[in-house]
Motif scaffolding. Sequence first.
Motif, PDB file in Angstrom:
ATOM      1  N   UNK A   1      -3.728  11.911 -22.490  1.00 10.54           N
ATOM      2  CA  UNK A   1      -3.774  12.247 -21.067  1.00 10.54           C
ATOM      3  C   UNK A   1      -2.716  11.419 -20.360  1.00 10.54           C
ATOM      4  N   UNK A   2      -1.755  12.110 -19.741  1.00  3.83           N
ATOM      5  CA  UNK A   2      -0.612  11.438 -19.097  1.00  3.83           C
ATOM      6  C   UNK A   2       0.032  10.440 -20.057  1.00  3.83           C
ATOM      7  N   UNK A   3       0.162  10.867 -21.304  1.00  6.20           N
ATOM      8  CA  UNK A   3       0.825  10.054 -22.317  1.00  6.20           C
ATOM      9  C   UNK A   3      -0.027   8.979 -22.954  1.00  6.20           C
ATOM     10  N   UNK A   4      -1.250   8.791 -22.464  1.00  2.78           N
ATOM     11  CA  UNK A   4      -2.116   7.744 -22.981  1.00  2.78           C
ATOM     12  C   UNK A   4      -3.096   8.328 -23.991  1.00  2.78           C
ATOM     13  N   UNK A   5      -3.230   7.676 -25.127  1.00  3.89           N
ATOM     14  CA  UNK A   5      -4.186   8.114 -26.149  1.00  3.89           C
ATOM     15  C   UNK A   5      -5.602   7.740 -25.674  1.00  3.89           C
ATOM     16  N   UNK A   6      -6.373   8.755 -25.296  1.00  2.00           N
ATOM     17  CA  UNK A   6      -7.720   8.491 -24.759  1.00  2.00           C
ATOM     18  C   UNK A   6      -8.820   8.818 -25.751  1.00  2.00           C
ATOM     19  N   UNK A   7      -8.486   9.553 -26.825  1.00  2.00           N
ATOM     20  CA  UNK A   7      -9.476   9.825 -27.870  1.00  2.00           C
ATOM     21  C   UNK A   7      -8.748   9.894 -29.212  1.00  2.00           C
ATOM     22  N   UNK A   8      -9.371   9.289 -30.221  1.00  2.00           N
ATOM     23  CA  UNK A   8      -8.880   9.415 -31.586  1.00  2.00           C
ATOM     24  C   UNK A   8     -10.077   9.512 -32.508  1.00  2.00           C
ATOM     25  N   UNK A   9     -10.041  10.492 -33.393  1.00  2.00           N
ATOM     26  CA  UNK A   9     -11.134  10.713 -34.324  1.00  2.00           C
ATOM     27  C   UNK A   9     -11.319   9.480 -35.195  1.00  2.00           C
ATOM     28  N   UNK A  10     -12.564   9.107 -35.361  1.00  3.53           N
ATOM     29  CA  UNK A  10     -12.861   7.897 -36.141  1.00  3.53           C
ATOM     30  C   UNK A  10     -12.486   8.074 -37.602  1.00  3.53           C
TER      31      UNK A  10
ATOM     32  N   UNK B   1     -17.692  23.609 -38.615  1.00  3.76           N
ATOM     33  CA  UNK B   1     -16.634  24.228 -37.821  1.00  3.76           C
ATOM     34  C   UNK B   1     -15.264  23.707 -38.235  1.00  3.76           C
ATOM     35  N   UNK B   2     -14.253  24.480 -37.875  1.00  2.78           N
ATOM     36  CA  UNK B   2     -12.858  24.082 -38.000  1.00  2.78           C
ATOM     37  C   UNK B   2     -12.289  23.929 -36.584  1.00  2.78           C
ATOM     38  N   UNK B   3     -11.282  23.053 -36.459  1.00  5.12           N
ATOM     39  CA  UNK B   3     -10.610  22.941 -35.177  1.00  5.12           C
ATOM     40  C   UNK B   3     -11.080  21.794 -34.316  1.00  5.12           C
ATOM     41  N   UNK B   4     -11.750  20.809 -34.894  1.00  2.47           N
ATOM     42  CA  UNK B   4     -12.150  19.646 -34.105  1.00  2.47           C
ATOM     43  C   UNK B   4     -10.921  18.813 -33.732  1.00  2.47           C
ATOM     44  N   UNK B   5     -11.051  18.086 -32.654  1.00  2.00           N
ATOM     45  CA  UNK B   5      -9.941  17.286 -32.119  1.00  2.00           C
ATOM     46  C   UNK B   5      -9.773  16.011 -32.932  1.00  2.00           C
ATOM     47  N   UNK B   6      -8.518  15.670 -33.233  1.00  2.00           N
ATOM     48  CA  UNK B   6      -8.244  14.388 -33.881  1.00  2.00           C
ATOM     49  C   UNK B   6      -7.645  13.375 -32.917  1.00  2.00           C
ATOM     50  N   UNK B   7      -6.897  13.849 -31.915  1.00  2.00           N
ATOM     51  CA  UNK B   7      -6.358  12.965 -30.889  1.00  2.00           C
ATOM     52  C   UNK B   7      -6.211  13.726 -29.580  1.00  2.00           C
ATOM     53  N   UNK B   8      -6.403  13.014 -28.471  1.00  2.00           N
ATOM     54  CA  UNK B   8      -6.177  13.584 -27.146  1.00  2.00           C
ATOM     55  C   UNK B   8      -5.364  12.599 -26.322  1.00  2.00           C
TER      56      UNK B   8
END
Length: 425
Positions: free
Chosen positions: A416-425, A407-414
């Motif tokens: 939430x309220x300005x806080x980085x809660x997910x980052x692609x490994x 697939x295309x379009x996977x998340x690299x960063x998310x």
Amino acid sequence: MATLLKNGLVYQDGELVREDVLINGDKIQALGTDLEKIAPDAEIFDLDGKLVAPGLVDIHEHYREPGFTYKETIETGSKAAARGGFTTVCTMPNLNPVPDDVETFKKQVELNEANSCIHLYQYAAITKDETSEEVVDMEALKEAGAFAFSNDGHGVQSAGVMYEAMEKAAKAGLAICEHVQDDSLYHHGVMNAGKKADELGLPGILGVSESAQLARDIMLAKATGVHYHVCHVSTKESVELVRLAKEYGINVTAEAAPHHVLLSEEDIDGNDGYYKMNPPLRSKEDQYAVIEGLLDGTIDLIATDHAPHSREEKAGDMRKAAFGIIGNETAFACMYTALVKNGEMELAQLLDLMSYNPAKLFGLDAGVIAPGKQADLAVLDLDHPEVIEEADYLSKAVNTPFTGNEVYGMTTMTFVSGKLVYRHK
């Protein structure tokens, strides 16, 4: 400390704009260029042209806590959602105990707030235990913070009970979000009734078990004026009923789940519990009708119906397997790859279906990128393919047939309220 997202393609006011995003605290401070002048000490992330989207909004997920934490927890479910780019999620009440009174509901909200890395809104049940004929105290539950009311997994069988519930929900100013299923037509099936079920020797679920109850509920919604929302539309008749309801000015909205958009019963190769879901995968004709409903605006939004189960519960024979499919980690990428890259849908429409539309329809503070707004953002890689691997799931569950797809379009960063809660490994 401020955060600066540089060199992104930002989805703003329906358009893609090459600009930077400055986050300060929990808000977006500025959009534009040369933003280092405003915040010279900001932490900088170079996005290299990746898409910056409003944090995705999912109004239909199941986190299983309390009562079923071997399937999923609030922590694992919310981390999985963040990996999928979701920053706001509304969770269903099929828990143990069911949040059907104020005390239980408040405890559930406290549990959500203590364990979620994203914004969680909680549904209250329509009726006691989701299955009785006693309508809950909707005004009191609204005061306690209920997002909306649903018996997801159970259709409300009595028209009189549904009428009473709609009247009370309308008075409270909240939506009824209904899993439409007439049990007298359901026949304990495990997949769509039709040629494929006959071929596999499996009991089928009639499409009319959905559309018949939906027709009833539309007329009750007309009579009460409630905001009536149809969960996971799956048949061509249901799509047409929603279309007609809107033409008559009835306050009806609807969602489609990615699996009903991307799969049909023809994709079921054998008696495989991973393809067992409720509503089931329908015919190709139904699948095309759901897609058309999304494209023409009949269906208002996409919701994952993320439904985690243990491996044991999904293994083997569909007669014994649990209903449900996970999807919050892969929904955007699967939809983008199948529809946008193939030219059936514009990127802007997909983003609106998964962010702006659900936020607007349900009055949530989400779905928009603008100065002063909450810094809820998803950074998505549209240019590089990724294979969906079971080992990468942050959910406790792996019950999806989409594993192995490129697939295309996977998340690299998310954020939430300005806080980085997910980052692609």
